[in-house]
Design a protein around this motif. Structure first.
Motif, mmCIF file in Angstrom:
data_model
loop_
_atom_site.group_PDB
_atom_site.id
_atom_site.type_symbol
_atom_site.label_atom_id
_atom_site.label_comp_id
_atom_site.label_asym_id
_atom_site.label_seq_id
_atom_site.Cartn_x
_atom_site.Cartn_y
_atom_site.Cartn_z
ATOM 1 N N VAL A 10 88.921 66.837 22.117
ATOM 2 C CA VAL A 10 87.904 66.323 21.192
ATOM 3 C C VAL A 10 88.271 66.665 19.750
ATOM 4 C CG1 VAL A 10 85.515 66.638 20.417
ATOM 5 C CG2 VAL A 10 86.006 66.295 22.844
ATOM 6 N N PHE A 11 88.775 67.868 19.531
ATOM 7 C CA PHE A 11 89.181 68.253 18.179
ATOM 8 C C PHE A 11 90.390 67.445 17.718
ATOM 9 C CE2 PHE A 11 86.773 72.222 19.099
ATOM 10 C CZ PHE A 11 85.935 72.178 17.998
ATOM 11 N N LYS A 12 91.333 67.196 18.587
ATOM 12 C CA LYS A 12 92.494 66.384 18.222
ATOM 13 C C LYS A 12 92.064 64.964 17.843
ATOM 14 C CE LYS A 12 96.046 66.729 21.036
ATOM 15 N NZ LYS A 12 96.774 66.875 22.326
ATOM 16 N N GLN A 13 91.120 64.424 18.599
ATOM 17 C CA GLN A 13 90.615 63.088 18.294
ATOM 18 C C GLN A 13 89.909 63.073 16.938
ATOM 19 O OE1 GLN A 13 88.149 62.151 21.653
ATOM 20 N NE2 GLN A 13 89.877 61.912 23.067
ATOM 21 N N ALA A 14 89.149 64.123 16.660
ATOM 22 C CA ALA A 14 88.441 64.206 15.378
ATOM 23 C C ALA A 14 89.432 64.280 14.216
ATOM 24 C CB ALA A 14 87.520 65.425 15.370
ATOM 25 N N MET A 15 90.496 65.059 14.383
ATOM 26 C CA MET A 15 91.509 65.169 13.335
ATOM 27 C C MET A 15 92.207 63.828 13.103
ATOM 28 S SD MET A 15 93.105 68.910 14.333
ATOM 29 C CE MET A 15 94.193 69.016 12.914
ATOM 30 N N THR A 16 92.534 63.129 14.186
ATOM 31 C CA THR A 16 93.182 61.819 14.066
ATOM 32 C C THR A 16 92.273 60.830 13.353
ATOM 33 O OG1 THR A 16 94.469 62.189 16.082
ATOM 34 C CG2 THR A 16 94.190 59.906 15.364
ATOM 35 N N ARG A 17 91.011 60.829 13.734
ATOM 36 C CA ARG A 17 90.056 59.912 13.104
ATOM 37 C C ARG A 17 89.888 60.227 11.627
ATOM 38 N NH1 ARG A 17 83.634 59.694 14.235
ATOM 39 N NH2 ARG A 17 83.132 57.902 12.934
ATOM 40 N N ALA A 18 89.770 61.505 11.289
ATOM 41 C CA ALA A 18 89.606 61.894 9.889
ATOM 42 C C ALA A 18 90.833 61.515 9.064
ATOM 43 C CB ALA A 18 89.348 63.393 9.796
ATOM 44 N N ALA A 19 92.032 61.685 9.639
ATOM 45 C CA ALA A 19 93.261 61.336 8.933
ATOM 46 C C ALA A 19 93.346 59.841 8.682
ATOM 47 C CB ALA A 19 94.474 61.813 9.727
ATOM 48 N N LEU A 20 92.974 59.044 9.682
ATOM 49 C CA LEU A 20 92.998 57.595 9.521
ATOM 50 C C LEU A 20 91.997 57.134 8.468
ATOM 51 C CD1 LEU A 20 93.317 56.474 13.260
ATOM 52 C CD2 LEU A 20 95.069 56.317 11.479
ATOM 53 N N MET A 21 90.811 57.728 8.478
ATOM 54 C CA MET A 21 89.808 57.370 7.482
ATOM 55 C C MET A 21 90.271 57.738 6.082
ATOM 56 S SD MET A 21 86.373 58.531 9.580
ATOM 57 C CE MET A 21 85.214 58.018 8.311
ATOM 58 N N GLU A 22 90.930 58.883 5.954
ATOM 59 C CA GLU A 22 91.438 59.314 4.649
ATOM 60 C C GLU A 22 92.510 58.357 4.142
ATOM 61 O OE1 GLU A 22 91.090 61.885 1.433
ATOM 62 O OE2 GLU A 22 89.944 61.911 3.310
ATOM 63 N N LYS A 23 93.415 57.929 5.031
ATOM 64 C CA LYS A 23 94.464 56.995 4.636
ATOM 65 C C LYS A 23 93.885 55.646 4.239
ATOM 66 C CE LYS A 23 98.076 59.092 7.489
ATOM 67 N NZ LYS A 23 98.914 58.937 8.715
ATOM 68 N N SER A 24 92.874 55.212 4.969
ATOM 69 C CA SER A 24 92.221 53.948 4.643
ATOM 70 C C SER A 24 91.574 54.011 3.274
ATOM 71 C CB SER A 24 91.174 53.624 5.710
ATOM 72 O OG SER A 24 90.476 52.442 5.387
ATOM 73 N N ASP A 25 90.903 55.120 2.979
ATOM 74 C CA ASP A 25 90.285 55.285 1.664
ATOM 75 C C ASP A 25 91.343 55.324 0.571
ATOM 76 O OD1 ASP A 25 87.872 55.362 2.914
ATOM 77 O OD2 ASP A 25 87.523 57.511 2.652
ATOM 78 N N ALA A 26 92.458 56.013 0.842
ATOM 79 C CA ALA A 26 93.528 56.127 -0.159
ATOM 80 C C ALA A 26 94.146 54.767 -0.472
ATOM 81 C CB ALA A 26 94.586 57.103 0.332
ATOM 82 N N ARG A 27 94.330 53.945 0.568
ATOM 83 C CA ARG A 27 94.885 52.601 0.334
ATOM 84 C C ARG A 27 93.937 51.758 -0.497
ATOM 85 N NH1 ARG A 27 96.738 53.071 5.779
ATOM 86 N NH2 ARG A 27 94.853 52.027 6.530
ATOM 87 N N GLY A 28 92.628 51.941 -0.260
ATOM 88 C CA GLY A 28 91.655 51.215 -1.052
ATOM 89 C C GLY A 28 91.694 51.598 -2.506
ATOM 90 N N VAL A 29 91.830 52.906 -2.775
ATOM 91 C CA VAL A 29 91.938 53.393 -4.157
ATOM 92 C C VAL A 29 93.193 52.841 -4.800
ATOM 93 C CG1 VAL A 29 92.304 55.454 -5.557
ATOM 94 C CG2 VAL A 29 90.587 55.474 -3.741
#
Length: 232
Positions: free
Chosen positions: A207-226
């Motif tokens: 569950v923690f690994k999944q949370a880390m993966t999801r958070a990383a993907l969301m961060e990358k998505s936000d960064a691409r938007g910026v």
């Protein structure tokens, strides 16, 4: 051509209390997940969540306190301890409830963590404090006990010995714990990844690994938007 965005560490905020066995189990599962993580570096921030800061420095008798707190009889309390101990064993955490004699005030322990400047040393200290309570029955409300724990793991307690237990630091820890409650945190452990993904409870390594993966993907998505806005 736009230059690649810098990779920033994943920020993990941990809300916990040293008197909570599930917090220690959750910490173990999280750090096992981090050991298997192949993404960006990780930065940990520890936050106090005081389960009961009304306990006096000398503590209360553990089992009677827990019976009153949980509203259960001695047999049910022992069954609860047995179940928690078994989960701890599977996680690699030793919870010796038969040895614990004191319900403790953890405010001093959180102060010591707050005073420790190095992030890696903070994490080492946190582990040592959990071990001191759940394996060795040490009173975390005793100032000299906490200083001894800090010295053992390499914290230079001489630098801030006089600050430990000061009114300003006590108030700071209590204020942070109160702020967490006022912002909807009602139980611990609670883990927040990059201010985006929450894991409430000890859960499994997966569950923690999944949370880390999801958070990383969301961060990358936000960064691409910026990046798109900046280049437009």
């Amino acid at each position: 051509m736009t230059s690649p965005l810098p990779i920033t560490p994943m920020l993990i905020d941990i809300f916990h209390d040293f008197a909570c066995p599930w917090c220690w189990i959750g910490k173990k599962h999280l750090f096992d997940a981090i050991a298997q993580w192949h993404g960006e570096a990780v930065r940990i921030r520890w936050h106090p969540f005081l389960l009961d800061n009304s306990i006096p420095p000398e503590g209360y008798e553990f089992r009677s306190f827990m019976q009153a707190r949980k509203g259960i009889e001695a047999v049910a309390l022992q069954q609860m301890f047995d179940r928690t101990r078994q989960v701890g064993e599977r996680a690699g955490v030793k919870l010796d409830f038969n040895k614990i004699s004191l319900a403790v005030n953890t405010t001093l322990a959180h102060q010591l963590v707050a005073l420790t400047p190095d992030e890696d040393l903070k994490t080492t200290l946190v582990e040592a404090i959990y071990q001191a309570y759940f394996e060795r029955n040490l009173n975390l409300g005793d100032r000299e006990t906490l200083i001894s724990i800090g010295d053992t793991v390499g914290v230079n307690t001489n630098k801030f010995r006089n600050f430990l237990g000061s009114h300003a630091l006590v108030n700071s820890v209590i204020a942070e714990s109160t702020f967490a409650r006022l912002n909807g945190i009602t139980s611990v452990p609670l883990f927040i990844f990059n201010n985006k993904v929450k894991v409430d409870g000890s859960h499994s390594i997966e569950v923690f690994k999944q949370a880390m993966t999801r958070a990383a993907l969301m961060e990358k998505s936000d960064a691409r938007g910026v990046g798109k806005v900046a280049s437009g």
